[in-house]
Enzyme design. Sequence first.
Site, PDB file in Angstrom:
ATOM      1  N   ARG A 228      23.011  22.011  74.358  1.00  0.00           N
ATOM      2  CA  ARG A 228      23.874  22.536  73.306  1.00  0.00           C
ATOM      3  C   ARG A 228      23.637  21.747  72.010  1.00  0.00           C
ATOM      4  O   ARG A 228      23.426  20.521  72.053  1.00  0.00           O
ATOM      5  CB  ARG A 228      25.318  22.361  73.760  1.00  0.00           C
ATOM      6  CG  ARG A 228      26.391  22.829  72.811  1.00  0.00           C
ATOM      7  CD  ARG A 228      26.472  24.300  72.742  1.00  0.00           C
ATOM      8  NE  ARG A 228      27.750  24.769  72.216  1.00  0.00           N
ATOM      9  CZ  ARG A 228      27.931  26.022  71.809  1.00  0.00           C
ATOM     10  NH1 ARG A 228      26.959  26.910  71.844  1.00  0.00           N
ATOM     11  NH2 ARG A 228      29.121  26.406  71.370  1.00  0.00           N
TER      12      ARG A 228
ATOM     13  N   THR B 175      23.184  35.195  71.136  1.00  0.00           N
ATOM     14  CA  THR B 175      22.971  34.630  72.444  1.00  0.00           C
ATOM     15  C   THR B 175      22.113  35.563  73.308  1.00  0.00           C
ATOM     16  O   THR B 175      22.148  36.771  73.164  1.00  0.00           O
ATOM     17  CB  THR B 175      24.347  34.448  73.114  1.00  0.00           C
ATOM     18  OG1 THR B 175      25.146  33.748  72.207  1.00  0.00           O
ATOM     19  CG2 THR B 175      24.245  33.761  74.443  1.00  0.00           C
TER      20      THR B 175
ATOM     21  N   THR C 120      21.342  30.412  72.628  1.00  0.00           N
ATOM     22  CA  THR C 120      21.914  31.102  71.476  1.00  0.00           C
ATOM     23  C   THR C 120      21.652  30.397  70.158  1.00  0.00           C
ATOM     24  O   THR C 120      21.391  29.199  70.116  1.00  0.00           O
ATOM     25  CB  THR C 120      23.445  31.246  71.655  1.00  0.00           C
ATOM     26  OG1 THR C 120      23.949  32.122  70.655  1.00  0.00           O
ATOM     27  CG2 THR C 120      24.156  29.924  71.558  1.00  0.00           C
TER      28      THR C 120
ATOM     29  N   ASN D  15      24.119  31.372  68.142  1.00  0.00           N
ATOM     30  CA  ASN D  15      25.488  31.826  67.918  1.00  0.00           C
ATOM     31  C   ASN D  15      25.458  33.253  67.371  1.00  0.00           C
ATOM     32  O   ASN D  15      25.364  34.176  68.140  1.00  0.00           O
ATOM     33  CB  ASN D  15      26.287  30.880  67.026  1.00  0.00           C
ATOM     34  CG  ASN D  15      27.777  31.183  67.105  1.00  0.00           C
ATOM     35  OD1 ASN D  15      28.218  31.852  68.040  1.00  0.00           O
ATOM     36  ND2 ASN D  15      28.563  30.716  66.165  1.00  0.00           N
TER      37      ASN D  15
ATOM     38  N   GLY E 229      27.491  37.303  74.463  1.00  0.00           N
ATOM     39  CA  GLY E 229      28.716  38.051  74.158  1.00  0.00           C
ATOM     40  C   GLY E 229      29.858  37.188  73.658  1.00  0.00           C
ATOM     41  O   GLY E 229      31.011  37.636  73.675  1.00  0.00           O
TER      42      GLY E 229
HETATM   43  O1  DON Z   1      28.486  29.281  72.738  1.00  0.00           O
HETATM   44  C1  DON Z   1      29.152  30.289  72.573  1.00  0.00           C
HETATM   45  O2  DON Z   1      30.096  30.586  73.278  1.00  0.00           O
HETATM   46  C2  DON Z   1      28.752  31.242  71.468  1.00  0.00           C
HETATM   47  N1  DON Z   1      28.071  30.533  70.432  1.00  0.00           N
HETATM   48  C3  DON Z   1      27.941  32.349  72.037  1.00  0.00           C
HETATM   49  C4  DON Z   1      27.538  33.361  71.000  1.00  0.00           C
HETATM   50  C5  DON Z   1      27.162  34.659  71.570  1.00  0.00           C
HETATM   51  O3  DON Z   1      27.191  34.875  72.758  1.00  0.00           O
HETATM   52  C6  DON Z   1      26.799  35.700  70.609  1.00  0.00           C
HETATM   53  N2  DON Z   1      26.231  36.821  71.291  1.00  0.00           N
HETATM   54  N3  DON Z   1      26.544  37.895  71.477  1.00  0.00           N
END
Ligand code: DON
Length: 570
Positions: free
Chosen positions: A103, A380, A398, A400, A472
């Site tokens: 991350r 993501t 991702t 984001n 998501g």
């Molecule tokens: O880490 C997370 O929970 C978010 N940054 C994920 C972003 C995401 O899934 C966008 N996609 N649809």
Amino acid sequence: MRIRVLGLTGIGLVLSLFISCHRPPAGARVQGTIGRQGMVVSTHPLASDVGLAILQQGGNAADAAVATFFALAVVFPEAGNLGGGGFAVYRWQNGQIGSLDFREKAPARASRDMYLDAKGEPIKNLSLRGHLAAGVPGAVDGMVELHQKLGRLPWQQVVQPAIDLARQGHVLTEIAANNFNRSRADFEAANLSPIYLVRADRAWQKGDTVRHLDLARTLERVRDQGRAGFYEGPTADLIEQEMQAGKGLITKADLAAYRSAWRAPLTGTYRKKYRVISMPPPSSGGVALLQLLQGAEAYPISKWGHNHSQTVHTMIELERRVYADRATHLGDPDFYKVPLAMLLDPAYNRGRNANISPVAKTPSQQIKEGRVDRIESTETTHFSVADREGNAISLTTTLNGYYGCKVMVRGGGFFLNNEMDDFSVKPGSPNQFGLVGGEANAIVSHKRMLSSMTPTIVEKNGKLHLVVGTPGGSTIITGVYQVVLNVLDHGMTLQEAVNARRFHHQWLPDNVLVERGALPDSVRQRLTALGHQLIEVGNLCKVDAILVRPDGSFEGAADHTRSDGKAAGW
Ligand code: DON
């Protein structure tokens, strides 16, 4: 569709008429791709094919995962990345399990109120667009770690296919062309000079070929120097120059200091025969999924049936309580004492779920996080891989938002993330997914922002059973939850489980997102009568998963109806 009459137990509930949902009669089951020797399921056919080719060259699941990862960075720049981060959960054939946290981290110069104005209010879009939104990327370090620990083929061999794709170019699908076109204004606004993904002559069209030459050179440095090819030398110089030009915070010192972390995965059982292995904090995904499954276990979900009103109502009520906990109790465990044992204690969850009424929703304002009486000392994209030895990796990565903060590192050819928005920029102030948070997820230098990513592996009777995950944002957790229940409780094939329409609730805002076509009118009416506010939406999640069938073969299920995904098996 059949009409059934079913008796429901508890609190004087009467017979309830419902239309049973979406389970095709035996013999007409929808199935994914079947393979005996290995399977790669990702959101892009070219990336799945790269992973499969690596398996066929004698690579294992880790080699294929790394190759798929880098291929996605080329052919799916919406979320595939070098400038982002993610999480991976693995289960090896000998039963060994682990999880890798790559991350992003807050830059050293980041501070708690950096996105607030003089009145203490969040400045619109500051944590979402442009240079200041980017966290220190973890992707390349993560792939180096994953490969060093678990890979078998030479590093160069697993990185090379992505370089070939970047140099030779690839043909855009309709979704990819539309995504570029839709983001054109954002690319122009966020970048200090034009980027090659904005065509001067016309809009992108399906069938156009795009080459990524700067990205190919960056990937070559990564191929030749591993970690140093990104975190030091020319790539680090390019990132720092980009940051200085755009008033961002990331420095070469931040890059040099970045390290991913191996963490003990979270595990829990479901209905005795299943063991669920998922991502610990700084993702909320594993904790929340295990809490939701503990909740579901207390109800006859399978008897009620898929998307029956009582099933949906109960799942919403469980989600409401779990997301309230998420908002207060979860953050980066390196900076905040996450009360994990409490949150995963069955007695705690039983107590918390005890006031779920079968005849009315609990308004979210009446739900608060559980009281901590025990602190321990302390777009993501997802893909799933399994090899012929039975090793499996579930990996979600991702930037984001789509294309992250929309800033492409000049000369580097890759986008930077806008993951800083996943921090709670102000207590109680919703992020782009409507999620709220507080102290546990406040910004601190070098801290990781809370995530919802839920790469997950399920064992059945001690053997590999399911590899699953999805993008998501906040809907990731409930998306994974539903696919797991669809397979484990509703007996669907994996493809049916992935295709099935979904719904989502996250405590705040207090409404239920429902995919178009997910619920028959009778169920919608019943849920509305119970007090739920339903909002119809397009697609929720893009799940890419693998199931081990009773004969040992793999069923790979890509989310065809919601993405370009492909299950590539042999
Ligand atoms: O880490 C997370 O929970 C978010 N940054 C994920 C972003 C995401 O899934 C966008 N996609 N649809």
